[in-house]
Design an enzyme around this catalytic site. Structure first.
Site, short mmCIF file in Angstrom:
data_model
loop_
_atom_site.label_atom_id
_atom_site.label_comp_id
_atom_site.label_asym_id
_atom_site.label_seq_id
_atom_site.Cartn_x
_atom_site.Cartn_y
_atom_site.Cartn_z
N CYS A 2 0.90 -1.09 0.07
CA CYS A 2 -0.19 -0.10 -0.19
C CYS A 2 1.01 1.17 -0.10
O CYS A 2 1.57 1.48 1.04
CB CYS A 2 -0.84 -0.17 1.04
SG CYS A 2 -2.13 1.44 1.36
N GLU A 103 -4.32 1.14 -5.94
CA GLU A 103 -3.46 0.55 -6.67
C GLU A 103 -3.46 0.60 -8.25
O GLU A 103 -4.36 1.06 -8.85
CB GLU A 103 -3.79 -1.20 -6.13
CG GLU A 103 -3.56 -1.50 -4.79
CD GLU A 103 -2.19 -1.37 -4.24
OE1 GLU A 103 -1.13 -1.30 -5.35
OE2 GLU A 103 -1.82 -1.69 -3.02
#
Length: 222
Positions: A2, A103
């Protein structure tokens, strides 16, 4: 991993959801990046406290705070084995507040960004660890986000995802007296895919210099 997320909710909504004390204001953030300040929640003497910390964990024993650049994430599978994280896992756990994360999916030579949120649109909490670094006349509070294997939704884009803790697990996660590593690790699960949604966003999010509302807007009508 992340490496980018958002937190656009106002402080009153966050305090109502996560029950913490905080006296400052929180501007909306659309593109939070490593090394920047993030809002965390820790427990101190039975009270939840909101604290701003630098994203990128610097262990207390580190000689150089620049190591934080390498420790923006900790893997759930090995977090109790790594010297940089195992002491924090037992005693210094925190919530890192967010309302979405990004993402990128490889499509040919391009990387296309996607934003992931809860289906109900509410803010949520990543499982985090924190440390205090006090050397060279400088004091830093830093944190890292724990990641796990991706659920079915995130897995269409990336093989890892941040650990999102359900509300009912927050008390246990924040309890500094709870040092049962096996139980703590059992909380580090992929969030249910059916309770999340994703959508493509503009490539302006690719640069952390762009911290604007357009970062969270879908590029296609839902």
């Amino acid at each position: 991993m992340c490496g980018r997320f958002s937190l656009t909710a106002d402080i009153a909504q966050l305090q109502a959801l996560f029950h913490f004390v905080y006296t400052g204001t929180i501007p909306p953030r659309f593109n939070i990046a490593p090394s920047q300040e993030v809002l965390t929640v820790v427990e101190e003497k039975g009270t939840r406290i909101g604290k701003m910390m630098k994203w990128g964990l610097v262990p207390s024993w580190a000689n150089d705070p620049k190591v934080g650049w390498k420790m923006i994430n900790a893997r759930a599978e090995t977090v109790d084995e790594k010297a940089s994280f195992r002491r924090a896992l037992k005693r210094r756990r925190c919530l890192i507040l967010a309302d979405g994360f990004y993402e990128w999916k490889k499509e040919g030579t391009k990387k296309v960004p996607y934003r992931f949120t809860l289906r109900n649109g509410e803010p949520f909490a990543f499982a985090g660890l924190w440390e205090k670094w006090d050397k060279q006349g400088e004091m830093l509070y830093t944190c890292t986000i724990i990641t796990t294997k991706a659920n079915e939704l995130v897995g269409t884009i990336h093989d890892r995802m941040p650990v999102i803790l359900p509300q009912e697990w927050h008390d246990a996660w924040l309890d500094p007296k709870l040092e049962d590593t096996d139980y703590i690790k059992s909380l580090l699960q992929p969030y249910p895919a059916e309770e999340m949604k994703m959508y493509e966003v503009s490539t302006i999010v690719n640069s952390p210099k762009n911290d604007v509302a357009d970062c969270i807007e879908p590029v296609h009508s839902e």
